[in-house]
Structure formats: structure tokens, C-alpha cells
Design a protein around this motif. Sequence first.
Motif, PDB file in Angstrom:
ATOM      1  N   ALA A   5      30.131 -48.850  30.150  1.00  0.00           N
ATOM      2  CA  ALA A   5      28.835 -48.350  29.680  1.00  0.00           C
ATOM      3  C   ALA A   5      28.399 -47.129  30.487  1.00  0.00           C
ATOM      4  N   ILE A   6      28.673 -47.132  31.792  1.00  0.00           N
ATOM      5  CA  ILE A   6      28.321 -45.987  32.635  1.00  0.00           C
ATOM      6  C   ILE A   6      29.144 -44.761  32.230  1.00  0.00           C
ATOM      7  N   ALA A   7      30.443 -44.949  31.984  1.00  0.00           N
ATOM      8  CA  ALA A   7      31.289 -43.836  31.542  1.00  0.00           C
ATOM      9  C   ALA A   7      30.806 -43.287  30.201  1.00  0.00           C
ATOM     10  N   GLU A   8      30.423 -44.175  29.292  1.00  0.00           N
ATOM     11  CA  GLU A   8      29.888 -43.735  27.998  1.00  0.00           C
ATOM     12  C   GLU A   8      28.591 -42.953  28.180  1.00  0.00           C
ATOM     13  N   TYR A   9      27.771 -43.395  29.099  1.00  0.00           N
ATOM     14  CA  TYR A   9      26.481 -42.739  29.346  1.00  0.00           C
ATOM     15  C   TYR A   9      26.685 -41.297  29.804  1.00  0.00           C
ATOM     16  N   CYS A  14      25.975 -35.962  29.697  1.00  0.00           N
ATOM     17  CA  CYS A  14      26.476 -34.783  30.416  1.00  0.00           C
ATOM     18  C   CYS A  14      27.723 -34.184  29.784  1.00  0.00           C
ATOM     19  N   ARG A  15      28.206 -34.808  28.702  1.00  0.00           N
ATOM     20  CA  ARG A  15      29.421 -34.340  28.021  1.00  0.00           C
ATOM     21  C   ARG A  15      30.597 -34.267  28.979  1.00  0.00           C
ATOM     22  N   VAL A  16      30.695 -35.308  29.800  1.00  0.00           N
ATOM     23  CA  VAL A  16      31.783 -35.424  30.764  1.00  0.00           C
ATOM     24  C   VAL A  16      32.594 -36.671  30.418  1.00  0.00           C
ATOM     25  N   GLU A  17      33.872 -36.485  30.170  1.00  0.00           N
ATOM     26  CA  GLU A  17      34.739 -37.625  29.882  1.00  0.00           C
ATOM     27  C   GLU A  17      35.313 -38.148  31.193  1.00  0.00           C
ATOM     28  N   LEU A  18      35.108 -39.432  31.444  1.00  0.00           N
ATOM     29  CA  LEU A  18      35.660 -40.018  32.658  1.00  0.00           C
ATOM     30  C   LEU A  18      36.107 -41.442  32.376  1.00  0.00           C
ATOM     31  N   SER A  19      37.096 -41.870  33.127  1.00  0.00           N
ATOM     32  CA  SER A  19      37.628 -43.213  32.959  1.00  0.00           C
ATOM     33  C   SER A  19      36.731 -44.219  33.680  1.00  0.00           C
ATOM     34  N   PRO A  20      36.495 -45.403  33.091  1.00  0.00           N
ATOM     35  CA  PRO A  20      35.745 -46.445  33.811  1.00  0.00           C
ATOM     36  C   PRO A  20      36.391 -46.828  35.141  1.00  0.00           C
ATOM     37  N   SER A  21      37.672 -46.519  35.306  1.00  0.00           N
ATOM     38  CA  SER A  21      38.355 -46.836  36.563  1.00  0.00           C
ATOM     39  C   SER A  21      37.829 -46.013  37.724  1.00  0.00           C
TER      40      SER A  21
END
Length: 314
Positions: A5-9, A14-21
Motif C-alpha cells: 500500500a505504501i509503494a502504491e501511495y 509522486c509518480r515513483v515506481e518502487l518495489s515493496p521490498s
Amino acid sequence: ELRSAIAEYYARKCRVELSPSRVLVTMGVSPALLLVLSVLLEDPDGEIILGNPCYPCYPNFIRYLGGTPRFIPSREKDGFQLKPRDVEKAINGKTRAVIVNSPANPMGTLMPGEDLEAICNLSPPVISDEIYHGLVYGTAARSALEFSDRCYVLNGFSKLYAMTGWRLGYIIMPENGMRKLQILQQNFFISPNSFVQQAGIIALREDHPEVDEMIARYDERRRYLLNELPRIGLPLAVEPRGAFYFFTDARHIDSDSLKLTFDILDQTGVALTPGIDFGEGGEGYLRISYANSLPRIKEAMGRLEGYFRQRGAL
């Protein structure tokens, strides 16, 4: 699920793609800062660059871990935010990171996006305290994640979602930094409370009109104080557009901010925070919080005006 959910947020906001890892969930932002600094200050000679004035826990944590705060005096005309040229001059072989805070405590000011980008492009990693993100007025706060994959972003739920006391925060870190932080988390804190994590998922994934209402109320108080503080003799060099603070120059009344705030409290019943609490660079200033109702704030301004008149400051 909360890490996702934090990665989706951040992808949404912020239009930043990041892995939940890359996300570690913590028991608030203070433990998050302690964990990050514990990893970055593994050697005893490490320095962390930060502004002066600043949130007082920053240097306290650095000293506790055996590191050295490398203070850069910041300027009122810059909203007491770090400038890239000053940071670059302070970097040396002992520098382990730079701490930035935008929107900032105690100032309520934002760092310009171009300055944050320039600092992120310097050699040390950036620790970006983004706990007041979302509490902004007429503008947007930029995340260090927009400019660097080497940064450590700290955020949580206590400010924007009014979950103070539930102790839920998180770190977004470089991909290769997770394992050490996981080990420290497991030994120091084990984990945040599971039901609070469920609340965090709901906060991030559902719409909450109450948040917009809260921000509007903060902004109403902020706009009232923008006019009122200069009128009663507390000037503002830069308009604060985030958090819920004003940091005002009161040196024309008394250069000893601790003495002044105690006298104001004794004489008027109005509680302010002395600037010296945030470092030598804050001496002579007052932090004024507007995390209170507008009627109470108006009452406080009336009392302060009377006090300043009595002191001959008006």
C-alpha cells in the motif's frame, strides 16, 4: 500488505515506481530514524550534515550513536532550508549522509524542488524526513524519491492521518540497504502492532474526506496568522506553506527565547516554543503551532498583543 500500500501511495502521489521490498514498516518515524542512522554511522568518525535550526531529535540521535552532527547555519530568507552550495562545501571524507526535512519542523517551510534535486545529486545519501507531506497549502511537497534511488525516506501516519500515538511509520530505502535494517528492527522493536498496520492500509487505500477537511482547517488558521503575526510585531521573512508551524523573529523583544517564552506563559497563559530548542541558529525566534482551534488561536493573539504592548514592542 501495508508495504504494498505504501509503494502504491508513492506511485500515485509522486509518480515513483518502487518495489515493496524497499519498504520497512516501523513503530513511528523516530525508530525509523534511529535504524537508518545506526546503519550509516557504523564507524565512529561519521558525520551527518544537517541545518541549524532543526528538529532537535536529529543531533541527539547522531550523538547517541557516536556520530558528529555537522551543522550548516541556515538563513531566514531561505526559510531556514539547506542550500545545495552550502551542503556541497560541508561534504568531506567523514560525511555519511545529509538530513533534509520538508515541510519542516520548526519552520513550516518547504525546500524548493530544484534544491532538493541538487542535494540528492551530491555524493552522500539523503535522509529525507517527509512526515509532514500532505499537510501543504497552495503548493506541493517534493519527495527525495523523485530524484534519487540512494535516499532514505522517512514517513508515517501521525500527521496527515491524525494517528498520533498509534506509532506507525516507515522507511523507503535503497534496494541493497534492507537486510541490515531488518536485523536491527527484529532485535530492537520486533514489529509494529498488527491492528495499527491494518489501519495504515485503510488510510492509504481508501478515500477520507476528513483529511481534506482537516487540511482546510489548518489552512484557515495559517492564513489568519499570516496577517495577525506581523500586525502584533512578529515578522515573517518567508511564508510557511506546510506542517502547522510559524517560526518568527522575536529578538526585538528579547534575544533570550527561553526566558521570553516562560515570561509569556507566566504573564498570558500562552504556550510557545523557544527557538533555542532547535539549535543556536534558532535563538531569538519563537515557534508558534496552529494545531489548535481558531477561537483559541484568536484568544492567544489578543493576549500576545497585550503583552508585546506592555513590553514596548508595538
